[in-house]
Every structure is written in C-alpha cells, then in structure tokens.
Motif scaffolding. Sequence first.
Motif, PDB file in Angstrom:
ATOM      1  N   ILE A 127       0.375 -11.544  -7.507  1.00  0.00           N
ATOM      2  CA  ILE A 127       0.208 -10.298  -8.266  1.00  0.00           C
ATOM      3  C   ILE A 127       0.971 -10.377  -9.582  1.00  0.00           C
ATOM      4  O   ILE A 127       0.467  -9.975 -10.647  1.00  0.00           O
ATOM      5  CB  ILE A 127       0.687  -9.098  -7.431  1.00  0.00           C
ATOM      6  CG1 ILE A 127      -0.151  -8.976  -6.185  1.00  0.00           C
ATOM      7  CG2 ILE A 127       0.604  -7.830  -8.248  1.00  0.00           C
ATOM      8  CD1 ILE A 127       0.193  -7.775  -5.354  1.00  0.00           C
TER       9      ILE A 127
ATOM     10  N   TYR B 129       0.867  -5.955   3.307  1.00  0.00           N
ATOM     11  CA  TYR B 129       2.307  -5.781   3.160  1.00  0.00           C
ATOM     12  C   TYR B 129       2.693  -4.611   2.295  1.00  0.00           C
ATOM     13  O   TYR B 129       3.748  -4.048   2.452  1.00  0.00           O
ATOM     14  CB  TYR B 129       2.920  -7.036   2.528  1.00  0.00           C
ATOM     15  CG  TYR B 129       2.983  -8.221   3.427  1.00  0.00           C
ATOM     16  CD1 TYR B 129       2.064  -9.249   3.304  1.00  0.00           C
ATOM     17  CD2 TYR B 129       3.955  -8.329   4.407  1.00  0.00           C
ATOM     18  CE1 TYR B 129       2.124 -10.357   4.119  1.00  0.00           C
ATOM     19  CE2 TYR B 129       4.029  -9.441   5.218  1.00  0.00           C
ATOM     20  CZ  TYR B 129       3.103 -10.445   5.073  1.00  0.00           C
ATOM     21  OH  TYR B 129       3.172 -11.531   5.884  1.00  0.00           O
TER      22      TYR B 129
ATOM     23  N   GLY C 109       2.364 -13.825  -2.114  1.00  0.00           N
ATOM     24  CA  GLY C 109       1.591 -12.623  -2.450  1.00  0.00           C
ATOM     25  C   GLY C 109       2.160 -11.933  -3.673  1.00  0.00           C
ATOM     26  O   GLY C 109       1.436 -11.608  -4.624  1.00  0.00           O
TER      27      GLY C 109
ATOM     28  N   ILE D  75      -4.258 -10.125   0.042  1.00  0.00           N
ATOM     29  CA  ILE D  75      -3.542 -10.139   1.322  1.00  0.00           C
ATOM     30  C   ILE D  75      -2.278  -9.304   1.228  1.00  0.00           C
ATOM     31  O   ILE D  75      -1.995  -8.468   2.089  1.00  0.00           O
ATOM     32  CB  ILE D  75      -3.195 -11.591   1.714  1.00  0.00           C
ATOM     33  CG1 ILE D  75      -4.465 -12.350   2.075  1.00  0.00           C
ATOM     34  CG2 ILE D  75      -2.225 -11.618   2.873  1.00  0.00           C
ATOM     35  CD1 ILE D  75      -4.222 -13.801   2.323  1.00  0.00           C
ATOM     36  N   TYR D  76      -1.534  -9.528   0.141  1.00  0.00           N
ATOM     37  CA  TYR D  76      -0.286  -8.774   0.021  1.00  0.00           C
ATOM     38  C   TYR D  76      -0.559  -7.288  -0.051  1.00  0.00           C
ATOM     39  O   TYR D  76       0.094  -6.479   0.606  1.00  0.00           O
ATOM     40  CB  TYR D  76       0.481  -9.231  -1.215  1.00  0.00           C
ATOM     41  CG  TYR D  76       1.835  -8.587  -1.317  1.00  0.00           C
ATOM     42  CD1 TYR D  76       2.036  -7.459  -2.112  1.00  0.00           C
ATOM     43  CD2 TYR D  76       2.906  -9.068  -0.580  1.00  0.00           C
ATOM     44  CE1 TYR D  76       3.266  -6.853  -2.176  1.00  0.00           C
ATOM     45  CE2 TYR D  76       4.136  -8.469  -0.645  1.00  0.00           C
ATOM     46  CZ  TYR D  76       4.313  -7.362  -1.432  1.00  0.00           C
ATOM     47  OH  TYR D  76       5.537  -6.752  -1.489  1.00  0.00           O
ATOM     48  N   MET D  77      -1.567  -6.910  -0.862  1.00  0.00           N
ATOM     49  CA  MET D  77      -1.794  -5.482  -1.071  1.00  0.00           C
ATOM     50  C   MET D  77      -2.374  -4.806   0.162  1.00  0.00           C
ATOM     51  O   MET D  77      -2.115  -3.626   0.400  1.00  0.00           O
ATOM     52  CB  MET D  77      -2.703  -5.262  -2.278  1.00  0.00           C
ATOM     53  CG  MET D  77      -1.935  -5.468  -3.555  1.00  0.00           C
ATOM     54  SD  MET D  77      -2.581  -4.528  -4.900  1.00  0.00           S
ATOM     55  CE  MET D  77      -4.051  -5.470  -5.150  1.00  0.00           C
TER      56      MET D  77
END
Lengths: 437, 486
Positions: free
Chosen positions: A42, B286, A38, B281-283
């Motif tokens: 980004i 997580y 992730g 997904i990360y934002m």
Amino acid sequence: MTTVEMTRDAAAAPSRADAAKALAKRRKAAEWRFKAYGVGAIAISLAFLVILFTTIVGNGYPAFVQSSIKLDIFFDPAEIDPSGTKKVEDIRNANYPKLAANALEKLIGASGDRKARKDVTQLLSQGADIQLRNMVLKDPSLIGTTQPVWVIARANVDSLLKGSISRDTPEDRRQINDRQIGWIDKLVADGRLEKKFNTGLFTFGNSSEAETAGLAVALVGSFFMMATVLLLAVPLGVAAALYLQELAPKNRWTDLIEVNINNLAAVPSIVFGLLGLAVFINFAGLPRSASLVGGLVLTLMTLPTIIIATRAAVAAVPPSIREAALGVGASRMQTIFHHVLPLAMPGILTGTIIGLAKALGETAPLLMIGMVAFVIDVPSTPLDSATALPVQVYMWATEAQRGFVERTAAATLVLLGFMIAMNAVAIVLRQRFTRKW
Amino acid sequence: MSLSLLLTLVLVAAVPVFILGLFKARALGRDNPRLLHSRPGYYAGYVAIWSVLPAVFFVLVWSTAAPIAINSMIRGELPLQVLQRAGGQVSLIMGTIDSVARGLPFLTTAERTEIAANPAAIRDILGKAGVVLAAEPEPYVIAAADHLNSLRVTSRWLMTGVAAGLGILGFLFAFSRIRAEFRARNVVESVVRAALIAASTVAILTTVGIIMSVLIQSVAFFESVNIFSFLFGTVWDPRFAGAGDATAQGQFGLLPLLWGTLFISAIALVTAVPLGLFSAIYMSEYAHPKVRAVFKPLLEILAGIPTIVYGFFALITIGPFLRDTGALFGLQISATSALGAGLVMGIMIIPFVSSLSDDIISAVPQSLREGSFGLGATKSETIKLVVLPAALPGIVGAILLAGSRAIGETMIVVLAAGIAANLTINPLESVTTITVKIVSQLTGDLEFNTPQTLVAFALGLTLFVITLSLNVYALHIVRKYREQYE
C-alpha cells in the motif's frame, strides 16, 4: 523402557520444547513479514501517487504566471495612420512590432544597429503585434499618444526567469545570449519585467509559440463533447437499462444483449476510435475534427457504463415499492417511471457523473477521428474544428520548446482538477442521497 | 427550409398539440373524472405522438433517400459517352456538377446571360462566386447543375409539404379519437415501450458496428497484403508511399508489435500483481475499517487518473529517471524503454487488481477461515493456505482482466514507449506496441484506402479479438470455479 530410552526421551523433551518455541518464533516472524508486505504494498502504491502529483504540480504551477514587459508605446501616427483619416485598413496593416521594438530599445538603451535590433525584437512575443492592434482598433483615439502597455515577453525570456534555461549553459548553446540576459536583468531591476497571472492559458487558442498558447479551444471542445454525451448517452442508457431490468423477458435475446454490454465495457477505447473513423467520418461524411463526432464516439463509449450503473441502481430498489405501486393501480410503465426511476435517481446520477469523468479523460479514440488539429480560433458550433483537453495535452507533450513542458503540466493539472471535482461531486451525491433499504 | 430547422419545428409543434389534447381531455372529464379511461395527460400524449412521429419518420426517411434518388436521376441524364467512361471519372463529373450547382444561385442574371452566351467564361465567373473548378466545365454540366438545383428545391418543398400534411392529418385523426372510453394510456405506453426497446438495440448496433467496420476494412487490407505474412511476419516496416508512388511495398509483420504489447503488459502485471494483491489482502484481512475507508478510495484515485496523465508522467519523470539511473550503473537504458512504459502501466492497473481481488477475497466464506483458526493456524498461514487457494480462480480472472486492460492501453505507450518495432527480450531497450502503431498509421495525411492506413484496422481487429477472448476466458474461469464455494 530402558534407561537409555528414558534418557533419550528426557533429552528429547527439552529439545522438543525448544523446537516448538523455535517454530512458534518462525511462524510469528512469518506473520509479521506478511503484514509488512501488505503495508509495504500500500505504501509503495501511494508513494507512486504522491510522486505523480508532486512532479506534475511542480512542473505545472510555473505556467500559471507569465513574464510581461511594461513598455511605453508611442502610437506613432506616421506608422499607423499616415493619411490622417483613421482608416481601418491602415490601422490593421500598421507595423506594430516596430513600435514595440522602438519602445523596448528606448527602455534598455540599446544601440540602434541591426544585430542589437534583432536581439531586442527577440525579447518580445509575436502576440504583442495582435495585442497592440486590437488596442488601437478598439480605441483609435490612442493614435499619437504614449501609453504604458504590459506586453507578453517571448517564451525564452520566461524560461530564463523561471529557471528552465540555465544561465550556466555556455552562450553558444543557449537560446538567449549574454547581452539579452543583461537587458533582462536591467528590466527586472527597473520593475519593468514581471511575472503576471497567465490569463492567456485559458483564453488563447493553440499556437506554435509557447507564450501565446492556451487552452480555450480545448476547453470549449471538451465542453461540447460532454454536452453531447450528456444529451445522448444518458437518455439512451437509462432507457436501455430500464427495459433490460424491468420489462425484458428472460430469454436468449436479452442474455445476448447483456453479454454484449458487458463486453463493450471492456473493449479498448482505441477500437471505438476506429469505429468512429469508419462510420461517422467515412460513411456518414461528418467533418473531421468536429466536436460532434468526438461527442458521438464518447457517447458510444460511455453507454455501457451508464447502462450498468443504472441497472444496479434500479435493481437496488426493493420489490415492495413496485408491488405497492401495482397494488394502488398503477400500470407497469407508471410503476417504472413514477416510482422506481425517481428512487433510483441518485445511483443513476452517480454513474452518469463517473461515466462523464471517464469520457473527459479519454484521448485515444479522439486521436483517430482527427482531433489532433491545430486550431487557433475558439469553435462556435459543435461542427467547427476543435480539440479536446486530453488531446491538447498530448499535442503539447511532444513539442520541443521548453515553455510547452510547463504548459502541458498545467493543462494536466486543469484536467485533473475537473476529474477530481466531478468524482468528488459523485461521491458526495452517493453518500448524501443513497438510501439504505 | 433546412433539415434541422424542419425537424425542430416539427418537434416544437408537439407542444401546442399536446396542450390542445389536454384541454379536450379535461373538458371530457370535467363532469365526472371517473369516466375517463386514462388521465388527461395520456390523451394529450396520444395526440402529440400521432402528430409528430409520422412526420419525423417521414422526414428522416426522405432526407436519406432523396439525395440518392436525385443523384441517380441526374446521372441518368448525362450524355451517353460520358456514362461510358470509367466509374471514377463519372463520380468526378458528378462532383463537378454538385460544385457548379452550389455556385449558380449566387450569380446575378447578367452573369447568367453572359454564361449562356459565352460558356468559356463560366470558370472565372464561378470563381468570383467562390466556387473553384479544376477545369473548364462542359456545357452539359451547366444544364445538369440547373436541373440538380431545381430537383433539390422541389424535393425540399415536397418534404416540407408532406411532413406538414402528415402532421395535420395525424393531429386531426388523433384528436377525433379522444373519447372518454378510449384507452389512450395503453397506446402511449406501448409507444414508450417500443422506444425503450429501440434504445436497448443501440448497444447491439454498436457492437455490430464495431465488428463490421473493423472487419470490412481489414478484409480490404488483406486483399493487398497476405494474411499469413501479416500474422506471422517478423518485420514491421510500412513504407509510406510518397505522392505518386503508389506501388511502394511495405512489410506488415504483426509479431514484433504483438511481442512488444505482451512484453510491456507482462512487465506491467509483474509490477501490479504483487502490489495490488498484497494491498487487497492487507485491506480486507488486517486493516481496521477506518483505515480501509481512507486507503481504499486513495487507491481508487489511481484508477480515475486519465491515462494521458500517466503517459506524460512517464515522459517527463520516469523515462529520464531510468535513463539517468542506468547511466550511474553503466547500463544503457533507453528513454523509451519497455521497463519504463511497463512500470507506469503497472501503476495504472494496481487499483484494478486490488479492488477486484478485494471483492473476491471478501467473498470467501468466513467458515473456512474459522476452521483454519480452530486448527491453530496464524492469520498469515490461513491466508496463504486457505483463503488464497479458495479465491484463486477469481484472482486469476482479475489478473486476466487487468492484463486485457494493459493490452488495450494506448496513451501511456504512445508517450512512453518507442516507435521502432523491435523483437527483443531486453527490457531496457525500446519496443513498440500494436496500439502505438494504430495511432501512428492513422494520424498522418494519408489516403484512406492505402495498405498503410488499412493496416490500422487489421491491427484493431487483432486487438479486439485478443481482448475479447481474454475477457470471455476470464469470466469463464471465474464462473466455472466460483460455484464450488457458494
């Protein structure tokens, strides 16, 4: 249980614990990897953004300065005003390039032979001609005097000084020969050849020579188009959205309109260009390359965006406001226009500015309606031939001369500057004025 | 009086009319405002509407219909043997009459008598007045041009007169109707309502306009080129006909273009989907809210950059970079390779995938996640095994929408992809797309009705149908599967 089984169980227990530990470790590692993907995604996306900006800024900022030569021009009356009457025709038709070349020859001490003369002329821009002529036309008392004038140098000189033309290239493959380089160095050492701020980038129209090419036509054309979009799309869009959101009965007809608008928002922009070509130019006979036609096409493109944004803004106004207005005795129209619309204004403004920003950057539909035009004079009305900022970028991007690469990047920076400014205004508006109901 | 001047005058006349109405309404309500049914502004608005709207409608209708009527009148007066010539000839003659009519007002009386005496001199005389004629005009042309001019002048005066008359009549009628018990507000509000409805139909008209214009021209195209050879042809080679060579046949096969479009879009999706999805997904799962507040707008900037900037970036940076890197490894990568164009397009659609997926993942109910945690799953296992499958239809919809955006993209491929139609599976070679060809077929000095130009509309129709179907299908999927989790 037998002894064997007990031993087996005892032997299995530590390995089960080990297995459990190993599994936990694997799962933790998987968790860490997942997070890393992730972050990596980004980071890569933002890296692309940074690379994009760095290359464009790096390529573009040299264009904001332009090499100019300070010449002591003798406004020879024999050349400009042979009859002594300061007739406008004579002034207009005089041979200014010769005067400029004479002045430069004197500065660098070149021999007078033809080949040297040709090399000298090639150091000066063709715009010098126009510059000197305008000077004399404005002030005929200059005839007979010697004046210091900063004249634009030719694009190759500029490219050499900025490093795009390398001195290491062999002479026969270079645009500038060694003798000219020697002269250029001498002029720089004498302080006669400097890089000055390139106001021409914003005041010249299009040109086939890089040093006299500018964004004036594109800026005015884009301005006319944005004005057209603002004047047409905003009232139409807000009116349509108000009707659909507040007054329309929920039947199949309004469903159809809604589906229609959502689909229009996703149609590729080039199809709007085809529509503009077929309807506005072929059927209605409007002039090609006119910024009015461009504005009309962009209006049709921006309309769905404004309608959707307005509907969202109007829908966010709580029903209690409407009911209170009705309770005080307002009619439905008065409720909408006196109470709901003002409260939805910030959202509408934000949507409008974002729609305008998108329209400013649109190129494809404008290509279809003939805005790929070589326009030298700044247009004075929306019906004159014009071009737009992104179309200008497109036209310059395909030019071969090296001077155009930096100009294209500079034009891109101007475009990005406008976009960032408009989006920033929209964000500030949204944060300042949006009410949380 | 010119059209725009007339319209402006009529609209400006609304202001004094409004003020007059306002005064009368206020006068009526001075003693007891409660007697007035509506506020004074509505009475004034009523008067303004009646003065202005009928006149404006009349002017618009007249200015569209009058030229047609005048044209047919002039055409009807042409000598019989002229009318019997081919249609193209007649319109040419009408055009000549129009040019002559435009030049005649600039001639002095001396010049007019000279023309009357010596018709052969008219071409030179008109040339001096700025009207260029291709050939010597015949005598009836001059008479017809005179008549055209007089008809136009009459029509103008009529239009102005009737518009003024309508305005005055409307004003008098409405002004006399202002009375305390007159329900002005209702009338004004229904007019406003009608205006709002008219604005809404503009959206429908746009779609209808798009479909009709593209369809009509495509049909004209399919008259000269067989639709099946277009849809299934594998060679794209439109011969641009030189001047006079109207019979040059080109081959208009869609398949290489369609393949190029899909290939580049596929590469773009391969780039954008992993990056966009993992970012989302990360934002959403997580990231700390402050981090999210910073990085989400940064990613949105990628969406706000105009596509011409991406195209320029591909042209000066990515293209040469790939070519030079390939040379290092001994690979022959074209400067306009599908890989380069697809890569840059992928960068452009990362924010589409990312923000749409973010919304969808956030919409998955928290109870699902908590149930999974309760069973002992780690966060990544929850996402992989519970959240993503739940969000899958929405994510597929987002991918389809991003794909549709990539398919319709023009400026990146115009600058970064090649122009030679190439049916190849090697991403290092140069391919071209439908949108590039639309641009190149229309940015040239071609006559409008040749197959080479009309093919652009056929290509546009294909593009429109493809993107529309993708969008409709994406929405259908999202809607169909979303209900299970609401």
